[in-house]
Design a protein around this motif. Structure first.
Motif, PDB file in Angstrom:
ATOM      1  N   LYS A 175      65.969  59.616  40.465  1.00 54.12           N
ATOM      2  CA  LYS A 175      64.634  59.039  40.321  1.00 54.12           C
ATOM      3  C   LYS A 175      63.610  60.123  40.049  1.00 54.12           C
ATOM      4  CE  LYS A 175      65.098  57.072  44.321  1.00 54.12           C
ATOM      5  NZ  LYS A 175      64.894  56.341  45.553  1.00 54.12           N
ATOM      6  N   LYS A 176      62.723  59.824  39.114  1.00 53.05           N
ATOM      7  CA  LYS A 176      61.586  60.721  38.878  1.00 53.05           C
ATOM      8  C   LYS A 176      60.472  60.301  39.817  1.00 53.05           C
ATOM      9  CE  LYS A 176      58.113  61.707  35.388  1.00 53.05           C
ATOM     10  NZ  LYS A 176      57.611  61.311  34.082  1.00 53.05           N
ATOM     11  N   LEU A 177      59.958  61.238  40.604  1.00 49.44           N
ATOM     12  CA  LEU A 177      58.967  60.901  41.614  1.00 49.44           C
ATOM     13  C   LEU A 177      57.637  61.541  41.279  1.00 49.44           C
ATOM     14  CD1 LEU A 177      61.165  61.531  44.764  1.00 49.44           C
ATOM     15  CD2 LEU A 177      60.835  59.395  43.557  1.00 49.44           C
ATOM     16  N   LEU A 178      56.596  60.731  41.305  1.00 51.53           N
ATOM     17  CA  LEU A 178      55.241  61.253  41.179  1.00 51.53           C
ATOM     18  C   LEU A 178      54.573  60.983  42.524  1.00 51.53           C
ATOM     19  CD1 LEU A 178      54.372  59.846  37.659  1.00 51.53           C
ATOM     20  CD2 LEU A 178      55.155  62.147  38.235  1.00 51.53           C
ATOM     21  N   PHE A 179      54.816  61.886  43.464  1.00 52.24           N
ATOM     22  CA  PHE A 179      54.439  61.629  44.837  1.00 52.24           C
ATOM     23  C   PHE A 179      52.935  61.627  45.012  1.00 52.24           C
ATOM     24  CE2 PHE A 179      58.291  64.141  44.592  1.00 52.24           C
ATOM     25  CZ  PHE A 179      59.188  63.287  45.183  1.00 52.24           C
ATOM     26  N   SER A 180      52.463  60.783  45.898  1.00 49.92           N
ATOM     27  CA  SER A 180      51.041  60.855  46.267  1.00 49.92           C
ATOM     28  C   SER A 180      50.886  60.440  47.718  1.00 49.92           C
ATOM     29  CB  SER A 180      50.185  59.976  45.356  1.00 49.92           C
ATOM     30  OG  SER A 180      50.622  58.656  45.391  1.00 49.92           O
ATOM     31  N   LEU A 181      50.939  61.449  48.588  1.00 45.64           N
ATOM     32  CA  LEU A 181      50.735  61.160  50.006  1.00 45.64           C
ATOM     33  C   LEU A 181      49.332  60.639  50.236  1.00 45.64           C
ATOM     34  CD1 LEU A 181      52.417  64.274  51.614  1.00 45.64           C
ATOM     35  CD2 LEU A 181      53.360  61.987  51.400  1.00 45.64           C
ATOM     36  N   ILE A 182      49.134  60.031  51.348  1.00 45.06           N
ATOM     37  CA  ILE A 182      47.897  59.301  51.565  1.00 45.06           C
ATOM     38  C   ILE A 182      46.851  60.083  52.345  1.00 45.06           C
ATOM     39  CG2 ILE A 182      46.972  57.177  52.600  1.00 45.06           C
ATOM     40  CD1 ILE A 182      48.685  56.969  50.030  1.00 45.06           C
ATOM     41  N   ASP A 213      51.928  45.812  54.272  1.00 42.62           N
ATOM     42  CA  ASP A 213      50.804  45.230  53.537  1.00 42.62           C
ATOM     43  C   ASP A 213      49.543  46.076  53.630  1.00 42.62           C
ATOM     44  OD1 ASP A 213      50.049  44.856  56.145  1.00 42.62           O
ATOM     45  OD2 ASP A 213      49.941  42.662  56.046  1.00 42.62           O
ATOM     46  N   GLY A 214      49.671  47.288  54.159  1.00 39.92           N
ATOM     47  CA  GLY A 214      48.524  48.178  54.241  1.00 39.92           C
ATOM     48  C   GLY A 214      47.695  48.044  55.497  1.00 39.92           C
ATOM     49  N   SER A 215      47.975  47.053  56.325  1.00 44.13           N
ATOM     50  CA  SER A 215      47.225  46.900  57.573  1.00 44.13           C
ATOM     51  C   SER A 215      47.779  47.849  58.626  1.00 44.13           C
ATOM     52  CB  SER A 215      47.318  45.464  58.073  1.00 44.13           C
ATOM     53  OG  SER A 215      48.669  45.113  58.362  1.00 44.13           O
ATOM     54  N   THR A 224      53.939  47.295  44.208  1.00 42.79           N
ATOM     55  CA  THR A 224      53.070  48.216  44.942  1.00 42.79           C
ATOM     56  C   THR A 224      53.087  47.867  46.423  1.00 42.79           C
ATOM     57  OG1 THR A 224      51.654  48.551  43.029  1.00 42.79           O
ATOM     58  CG2 THR A 224      50.734  49.087  45.173  1.00 42.79           C
ATOM     59  N   THR A 225      53.443  48.841  47.237  1.00 42.68           N
ATOM     60  CA  THR A 225      53.630  48.606  48.668  1.00 42.68           C
ATOM     61  C   THR A 225      52.968  49.723  49.461  1.00 42.68           C
ATOM     62  OG1 THR A 225      55.761  47.520  48.273  1.00 42.68           O
ATOM     63  CG2 THR A 225      55.334  48.329  50.509  1.00 42.68           C
ATOM     64  N   THR A 226      52.193  49.346  50.450  1.00 44.15           N
ATOM     65  CA  THR A 226      51.613  50.324  51.365  1.00 44.15           C
ATOM     66  C   THR A 226      52.327  50.223  52.698  1.00 44.15           C
ATOM     67  OG1 THR A 226      49.439  50.193  50.306  1.00 44.15           O
ATOM     68  CG2 THR A 226      49.524  51.113  52.527  1.00 44.15           C
ATOM     69  N   LEU A 227      53.045  51.265  53.031  1.00 40.87           N
ATOM     70  CA  LEU A 227      53.783  51.330  54.291  1.00 40.87           C
ATOM     71  C   LEU A 227      52.974  52.131  55.299  1.00 40.87           C
ATOM     72  CD1 LEU A 227      56.295  51.245  56.184  1.00 40.87           C
ATOM     73  CD2 LEU A 227      57.185  53.208  54.903  1.00 40.87           C
ATOM     74  N   VAL A 284      50.897  56.826  60.284  1.00 37.78           N
ATOM     75  CA  VAL A 284      51.069  57.504  58.998  1.00 37.78           C
ATOM     76  C   VAL A 284      51.139  56.453  57.901  1.00 37.78           C
ATOM     77  CG1 VAL A 284      52.223  59.507  59.979  1.00 37.78           C
ATOM     78  CG2 VAL A 284      53.587  57.545  59.247  1.00 37.78           C
ATOM     79  N   LYS A 285      50.840  56.869  56.697  1.00 35.61           N
ATOM     80  CA  LYS A 285      50.710  55.915  55.596  1.00 35.61           C
ATOM     81  C   LYS A 285      51.377  56.445  54.337  1.00 35.61           C
ATOM     82  CE  LYS A 285      46.998  53.712  52.858  1.00 35.61           C
ATOM     83  NZ  LYS A 285      45.518  53.643  52.711  1.00 35.61           N
ATOM     84  N   ARG A 286      52.061  55.578  53.638  1.00 40.14           N
ATOM     85  CA  ARG A 286      52.634  55.894  52.334  1.00 40.14           C
ATOM     86  C   ARG A 286      52.325  54.735  51.389  1.00 40.14           C
ATOM     87  NH1 ARG A 286      53.228  59.617  55.184  1.00 40.14           N
ATOM     88  NH2 ARG A 286      55.068  60.923  55.524  1.00 40.14           N
ATOM     89  N   VAL A 287      51.997  55.059  50.163  1.00 41.51           N
ATOM     90  CA  VAL A 287      51.792  54.041  49.138  1.00 41.51           C
ATOM     91  C   VAL A 287      52.838  54.253  48.052  1.00 41.51           C
ATOM     92  CG1 VAL A 287      50.256  53.112  47.380  1.00 41.51           C
ATOM     93  CG2 VAL A 287      49.333  53.810  49.594  1.00 41.51           C
TER      94      VAL A 287
END
Length: 689
Positions: free
Chosen positions: A2-9, A472-474, A495-498, A512-515
């Motif tokens: 997988k090609k990853l374009l990471f973006s931590l939150i 769901d980002g909450s 699109t998922t916000t964990l 902690v948050k990941r999108v």
């Protein structure tokens, strides 16, 4: 893969107040050096700006090349124009003034400060030795003359030229002489009580902050002039951040320079930690020399770690070519990063490493580990093990502790009742104190191609602690979904916000948050680019042989002059060509060539930014040979397809390699409205009718 374009939150916001000492204490940020040598494509203002959303999750500062016009292609160290004046003075090799301002403003919107490369030790002239441009900015004209040049410049050669011209130079240099451009005299003239150089430098640095919007400065070659002048200009312009390039491996020498910047007893600038870098270099390049890390640097000096900007590579130490090998770290790069990102000081990541697929994910995870424990520039640290085979250090952050073990990681394991291993790589292992009470997610935020599973691990010293999470980002609560440590959460192709946290005693801690986003774009597929040269061994050129001297910005291809002698030939449409084929293994990769007959008298001009097949012909000149692009004459129409068949975004080039459209998302718009002809769209020939 997988090609990853990471973006931590987790964004690292800039301080809300200006630091009185030009570098905040307890600073948790990480800096990116946004260029490397000859990174003219990778470091364009628009290219860097487009990555702001990704950068903000890892970097609070981005150091960019010197942004004024240098009178030609340049990395900025032969500075010519200092002020924007509505003309082309801020059209550099990286973009024009509008693009520069847009990048700086976009970075601000994402909580990122832009660091200007400030070159005031020396200056380029554009008319003889002492002909500097006159620049009018906000109604004031700034002009340097021979009187602003050090009398000792260029080992006395400037004085000889001044005598020939009948002009007077300034005073002796206050630092090391550099035999290149004109060294500037920053001292007060004893006759007038004034300094033209000081007035211009003060106006220049204030303009960078108040007009262009830079957050701070990286001062180039500060060994070339007294430290007091860096202090003077900073106290006047008030940058939030300042770091000087005091290139010296002696910690005391660097500390003395830092002290030398004081104004009214207050330090005005940090410094790059070259002693730290040399400790890392020696440990990483050696065999069983990990205890050399104990040599440390400014970052390990209790009273000065606040002012240490640590790094393991930069544009001056990196490998450039066989003729310019510099002083790179040749092995264990990620182990070096693991150590740096686990230590006090403000770490600076090198762009060439950041864009390298071999290093990118690990560097991102190491930054995340630093964020998880909230390490900062004045963190307390201590050595836990120092042997030739292994070195271990513990650093205390605002939230938790990190233990970094490098070398033979099997030779040292911290107390398992106190520490938990969560990240490993080649010759490094990272542990966190269980008292950190956080959740580690093994997949960083970013853009993926397929659904995947993320593993959630509890790092805790609390018995009965549970991981709670939402998709769901909450913010998770005590009633949210629960999962055991080591459990996997499926991330669907949307699109998922964990968000995840530890439930301890009815309270959710340290969320902690990941999108995660998804794209239908196909992963980059390596391909080849061939440079064809119409036979120059016949009249009118009559070369004795054909050599390809090739280089790039990251060491993938770097020939020794005069390059490789080429004997491969091919006849195309009745014309004989010599050719050499190159591998394009990463997105955005380009290379450069000079074609020659094995000597300095028969060579072409530089052919730069090549990333596709090209057909060339050399034209006889009195000096260097000019190159004529004849690609369009030899591209077979049978190779052309009617429409692009791969997925976007689409990059569109003319057949001679000029980009006409970039990152177009819609397939139809990629070529809509273009003049009839053949174009290259995502490395495929496309006929526009």
């Amino acid at each position: 893969m997988k090609k990853l374009l990471f973006s931590l939150i987790v964004a690292l916001a800039l301080p809300s107040v200006v630091s009185a000492e030009a570098w905040p204490e307890k600073y948790e940020g990480v800096m990116l050096q946004g260029f490397y040598w000859d990174s003219f494509t990778q470091s364009k203002w628009k290219t860097l700006e487009a990555q702001a959303g990704d950068f903000e999750n890892f970097f609070s500062l981005v150091w960019v090349p010197q942004s004024g016009n240098c009178g030609g292609t340049s990395m900025g160290y032969d500075d010519l124009y200092w002020f924007p004046n509505g003309a082309s003075s801020y059209s550099s090799s990286f973009g024009n003034e509008a693009a520069l301002r847009s990048m700086i403003n976009t970075f601000k919107e994402h909580g990122i400060g832009t660091i200007a490369d400030v070159v005031i030790n020396h200056r380029k002239s554009n008319s003889g030795w002492f002909g500097f441009p006159a620049e009018t900015y906000k109604g004031v004209t700034y002009k340097m003359t021979a009187a602003d040049v050090c009398s000792t410049d260029d080992g006395g050669k400037a004085k000889t030229e001044a005598n020939r011209l009948g002009v007077t130079l300034g005073q002796a240099d206050t630092g090391e002489d550099w035999d290149g451009m004109r060294d500037l005299d920053h001292k007060i003239d004893p006759n007038t009580g004034k300094s033209n150089v000081q007035e211009i430098c003060k106006a220049y640095t204030k303009m960078l902050i108040e007009d262009l919007g830079y957050a701070g400065f990286r001062y180039d070659m500060v060994k070339g002039y007294a430290a007091e002048y860096t202090g003077l200009y900073n106290s006047y312009s008030k940058p939030q951040f300042s770091v000087g390039e005091y290139w010296d491996g002696n910690r005391n020498a660097v500390v003395n320079w830092i002290n030398g910047t004081k104004v009214d007893g207050i330090v005005q600038s940090a410094a790059f930690d070259f002693p730290f870098r040399y400790s890392v270099r020696d440990a990483c390049n050696g065999t069983n020399q990990w205890n050399k890390l104990a040599n440390g640097g400014v970052a390990t000096a209790s009273n000065y770690k606040r002012y240490a900007v640590t790094f393991i590579e930069n544009h001056d130490t990196e490998y450039r070519s066989a003729t310019a090998p510099q002083d790179p770290i040749k092995a264990n790069v990620l182990a070096g990063y693991a150590f740096m990102l686990s230590m006090p000081g403000t770490p600076c990541v090198f762009l060439k490493h950041w864009v390298d697929n071999n290093y990118n994910k690990a560097i991102r995870q190491l930054i995340h580990a630093r964020q998880m424990a909230a390490l900062y520039n004045t963190s307390t640290h201590g050595t836990m093990k120092s042997e030739a085979s292994v070195y271990a250090v513990r650093t205390l952050g605002r939230i938790g502790q990190i233990v970094c073990v490098v070398g033979n990681t099997g030779n040292f394991t911290p107390d398992a009742s106190l520490y938990q291993k969560f990240l490993t790589g080649s010759n490094f292992a990272i542990y966190a104190s269980k008292a950190t009470n956080s959740v580690w997610i093994d997949e960083p935020s970013g853009t993926y191609y397929n659904s995947f599973e993320a593993t959630l691990t509890a790092i805790t010293d609390q018995s009965g602690a549970q991981i709670v999470y939402t998709l769901d980002g909450s913010d998770p609560t005590a009633s949210s979904a629960k999962i055991a440590s080591g459990g996997k959460v499926t991330i669907p192709m949307q699109t998922t916000t964990l968000k995840a946290g530890l439930l301890v005693g009815g309270e959710v801690k340290n969320i902690v948050k990941r999108v995660y986003t998804f794209t239908s774009d196909e992963p980059f597929t390596p391909y080849t680019a061939t440079v064809y040269l119409k036979d120059p061994t016949v009249a009118p050129n009559n070369w004795a042989k054909v050599n390809y001297y090739s280089w790039d910005g990251n060491g993938t291809v770097n020939d020794s002059w005069p390059g490789r002698t080429i004997t491969d030939t091919k006849v195309i449409n009745g014309t004989k060509f010599y050719y050499r084929t190159y591998n394009i293994n990463t997105p955005g990769y380009t290379f450069n060539c000079v074609l020659n007959q094995g000597d300095n008298s028969h060579q072409t001009e530089d052919i730069t930014d090549i990333d596709h097949d090209i057909y060339l012909e050399v034209i006889t000149q009195t000096n260097k040979y000019q190159v004529k692009d004849i690609t369009s004459e030899f591209v077979a129409i049978t190779d052309v397809i009617a429409d692009p068949v791969d997925n976007g975004p689409y990059n569109v080039y003319t057949i001679d390699g000029r980009m006409v459209r970039q990152n177009v998302l819609d397939k139809a718009e990629a070529t809509a409205g273009l003049p009839r002809g053949i174009y290259i769209v995502n490395h495929k020939k496309v006929l526009v009718r």
